[in-house]
Design a protein around this motif. Structure first.
Motif, mmCIF file in Angstrom:
data_model
loop_
_atom_site.group_PDB
_atom_site.id
_atom_site.type_symbol
_atom_site.label_atom_id
_atom_site.label_comp_id
_atom_site.label_asym_id
_atom_site.label_seq_id
_atom_site.Cartn_x
_atom_site.Cartn_y
_atom_site.Cartn_z
ATOM 1 N N ASP A 144 -9.538 44.792 81.271
ATOM 2 C CA ASP A 144 -8.208 45.407 81.016
ATOM 3 C C ASP A 144 -7.146 44.677 81.769
ATOM 4 O O ASP A 144 -5.994 44.136 81.148
ATOM 5 N N ARG A 145 -7.257 44.499 83.058
ATOM 6 C CA ARG A 145 -6.044 43.799 83.757
ATOM 7 C C ARG A 145 -5.842 42.218 83.489
ATOM 8 O O ARG A 145 -4.804 41.732 83.305
ATOM 9 N N LEU A 182 -7.837 44.776 72.946
ATOM 10 C CA LEU A 182 -8.263 46.295 73.684
ATOM 11 C C LEU A 182 -7.660 47.148 72.835
ATOM 12 O O LEU A 182 -7.041 47.975 73.076
ATOM 13 N N TYR A 202 -3.064 41.568 73.865
ATOM 14 C CA TYR A 202 -3.609 42.634 74.451
ATOM 15 C C TYR A 202 -3.866 43.803 73.688
ATOM 16 O O TYR A 202 -5.046 44.318 73.364
ATOM 17 N N PRO A 220 -5.327 51.914 76.665
ATOM 18 C CA PRO A 220 -6.765 51.353 77.341
ATOM 19 C C PRO A 220 -7.170 51.686 78.904
ATOM 20 O O PRO A 220 -8.208 52.115 79.164
ATOM 21 N N MET A 221 -6.067 51.263 79.639
ATOM 22 C CA MET A 221 -6.210 51.240 80.960
ATOM 23 C C MET A 221 -6.455 52.781 81.493
ATOM 24 O O MET A 221 -7.484 53.022 82.371
ATOM 25 N N VAL A 231 -12.306 49.831 73.092
ATOM 26 C CA VAL A 231 -12.465 50.621 74.192
ATOM 27 C C VAL A 231 -13.658 51.563 74.105
ATOM 28 O O VAL A 231 -14.401 51.657 75.157
#
Length: 317
Positions: free
Chosen positions: A122-123, A137, A133, A59-60, A142
């Protein structure tokens, strides 16, 4: 087309560029061209790197891909016309093309802000609730967040076009700017522009206050979680994953806030200074972001080195 047989409507505008620095336009065009090339090249490398590296399909990095594509769109929406003004003396711009440029600039900027917020979320999930997580996500989430960013930006920017289209333009057609900025265009109208000004300020404030507020909240929660970690190494590693994102936030919001404030309350700020910052606001972040993520993110840095120096990568093994 006339109004009461007295005034004629204006069908095009004249973009001055940077008032007071016209003699240096040719030289100013060089860094603008360089920023455009670096923005297109750097963001293309980021997108290609993430596409080719399976370990980056997270995702990041999907959000980073969206940011890279949006940054290229921002740079390409303003830089070509700037170079036309600086190098070719192409100051004229059709009324509808001017409105289209204004719409795309503001839409892409709002999307950029939303993507920075998504990356902060996200973080937050990765550091504060890491066990959830993968369930929070997901790829579907996303995609929804990306589409939501685009939808919000479209709905917020489109009324600006409708409000400007209703205004008559009779006598003024000179825009003291390098691109069709919303307030610069509104000020030329031969009518009361209170609604336009109010809507423009409300959009800018809502985006900055909401997005920056939520980003700040995310990082407060992140810092609280990080400082509860017992290991110094774990704290450093957790904060390290946020470093690139924080740099990107500063590169985007700092010139944006300066431009917004000087345009409305900075009466003593030179127009040339304001226009230079307003132009850098659109060109510097798209150039800086891929450099920041390329340097700060080990996975991207290693993959880029592998693409350009394959023998060096093999030798490390």
């Amino acid at each position: 087309m006339t109004d009461n047989s007295t005034h004629s409507y204006i069908f095009s505008f004249f973009l001055v560029g940077i008032p007071g620095l016209q003699a240096f336009h040719c030289w100013i065009g060089i860094p603008v061209c360089l920023l455009l090339v670096l923005a297109l090249l750097g963001n293309s490398i980021i997108i290609l790197t993430i596409k080719l590296e399976p370990s980056l399909h997270q995702p990041m990095y999907f959000f980073l891909c969206m940011l890279a594509m949006n940054d290229m769109a921002i740079a390409f929406s303003v830089a070509p016309k700037m170079l036309g003004i600086f190098w070719l003396e192409a100051h004229g711009i059709d009324f509808n093309i001017c409105l289209a440029q204004m719409y795309f600039i503001h839409t892409f900027c709002i999307i950029d802000s939303a993507l920075l917020l998504a990356m902060a979320f996200d973080r937050y999930v990765a550091i504060c609730i890491p066990l959830r997580y993968t369930t929070i996500l997901t790829t579907t989430m996303v995609i929804k967040m990306g589409l939501g960013s685009m939808t919000r930006a479209t709905l917020m920017a489109f009324p600006c076009l409708l409000l400007i289209k209703r205004l008559p333009y009779y006598t003024k057609n000179v825009i003291n700017h390098t691109y069709c900025e919303h307030m610069a265009v509104v000020k030329l109208a031969s009518a009361n522009t209170l609604i336009n000004r109010a809507y423009g300020i409300s959009v800018a404030l809502s985006v900055m206050v909401l997005d920056l507020g939520l980003i700040a909240t995310s990082y407060i929660k992140i810092l609280q979680a990080v400082f509860q970690l017992s290991s110094q190494n774990a704290r450093s590693k957790a904060l390290g994953t946020c470093a690139a994102h924080v740099c990107t936030i500063l590169a985007f919001y700092t010139p944006a806030l300066f431009s917004f404030l000087t345009h409305r309350i900075g009466r003593k700020v030179s127009p040339s200074v304001h226009i230079i910052f307003a132009s850098l606001y659109l060109l510097v972040p798209p150039t800086v972001n891929p450099l920041v993520y390329g340097v700060k993110t080990k996975q991207i840095r290693d993959r880029v080195m592998g693409l350009f120096f394959p023998n060096k990568k093999i030798s490390k093994k």
